[in-house]
Design a protein around this motif. Structure first.
Motif: not given
Length: 361
Positions: A55-57, A82-89, A135-138, A300-307
């Motif tokens: 799991v890699c943010p 490789l699982v990507r997530t855009d959740l906050p920490p 804040l630039d992620r929301v 190029q990644g796991s496909g889990g590019q965020g929700r």
């Protein structure tokens, strides 16, 4: 053989919910470990567990993702996801703990890796901030930016599953909360406020005592301020998590033959819809500018590019009742997860011999 859950930062490892929750392997940062040591560590995990879900943010430094891609390519292993997530920490740490809980069940590695995108839709992650000026992620409106300059202004921000910002105080607009039973985890920064426990808990019908954890080191950077209290509402019951994941129809990846749920393979990132396979031996650039072989469409990644909503959709809020009981998960498209059919692959269904994992060199 169980599937190992690995993380790119110690901040993503929360205390286990029970003694049966497996531990997570923490992969050292590229700046603290040479590439050959990272290869050796991954080889040990593969030898012990068979498959590894990392799991890699998406907020992690680019060097972290490059190191993971280089390790996977140099090992020429199709057993690393490789699982990507855009959740906050804090929300990402909750997701990792849920995957750790499910890793002790009978789910196949492919189902476990692709379940991360599903579980992220049921984590309500946010924070109370002293300012949203950085804040630039929301998405932040101009009015909220201007109000940040008012003395004593506090903002309640929900990063997911649906971004929302409201100013705490008179005329406060409630944050849209979960329609199912959750527990709340808090991580306190430099902001002094009890808003999550006095306001959020009764509004969201949080069950049980509110738990607290140390604030992740990456939280101030993610939220743009150190004056915050981060929170995450989540499903704590393993039986509910198990029923949620097992209720989704399983498919077989046309590229690597792994089991999957949703619309994308968690290991090779191939979409569920069968299409033209990428050119064999496509090139990817590893560390130091060396060319390494890309492992299929997931190079190029796991496909889990965020929700991104594909495969699960916002309508999944109806998948759990207020009592926490899982029901059928709805999706969209011709391969939407739905009721289990006769062609479902069970957790123990073996893959075809022609797609067996290659032995490590």
């Amino acid at each position: 053989m169980a599937t190992a859950i690995a993380v790119t930062s110690a901040d993503l490892v929360l205390p286990p919910t029970d003694p049966g929750t497996p531990h997570a392997a923490v992969l050292p940062a590229p700046g603290t470990q040479p590439l050959d040591a990272s290869l050796a560590d991954m080889q040990q995990l593969l030898a012990r567990y068979g498959h590894v879900v990392v799991v890699c943010p998406t907020s992690a430094p680019a060097a972290v993702e490059r190191r993971l891609l280089a390790v996977r390519a140099l090992l020429e292993s199709d057993r690393i996801a490789l699982v990507r997530t855009d959740l906050p920490p804090l929300g990402a740490a909750v997701l990792v703990r849920q995957l750790r809980q499910l890793a002790g069940c009978d789910f196949s590695p492919g189902v476990l890796a692709s379940a991360a995108r599903l579980l992220a839709h049921y984590i309500y992650a946010g924070a109370v901030l002293g300012s949203v000026s950085r804040l630039d992620r929301v998405p932040v409106s101009l009015g909220s930016h201007l109000k940040s300059w008012l003395p004593g202004a506090h903002f309640a921000v929900l990063a997911g599953p649906t971004p929302q910002i409201t100013r705490v105080g008179t005329g406060e607009k409630p944050l849209a909360g979960p329609e199912f039973t959750t527990e709340l985890l808090l991580a306190r920064g430099q902001l002094q406020t009890d808003w999550p426990t006095t306001t959020l808990v009764p509004r969201w019908r949080i069950q049980g005592a509110t738990q607290e954890a140390p604030l992740p080191e990456t939280s101030p950077g993610w939220w743009g301020t150190a004056k915050l209290v981060e929170f995450a509402a989540y499903l704590p019951d393993l039986s509910v998590l198990y029923q949620l994941v097992s209720s989704v129809r399983r498919e077989t990846c046309h590229w690597c033959a792994m089991d999957l749920i949703g619309d994308r393979c968690g290991f090779c990132a191939a979409p569920l819809t069968v299409g033209a396979a990428p050119e064999a031996g496509s090139r990817a650039v590893g560390e130091g500018g060396h060319d390494v072989r890309a492992l299929g469409p997931g190079a190029q990644g796991s496909g889990g590019q965020g929700r991104d909503g594909q495969g699960y959709g916002a309508q999944n809020s109806a998948a759990l009742g207020v009592g926490g009981q899982a029901t059928r998960v709805l999706g969209s498209g011709p391969h939407a997860p739905g009721a289990l059919g006769p062609g479902v692959l069970g957790p123990g269904t073996p893959r075809p011999a022609s797609h067996a994992p290659r032995a490590l060199p």
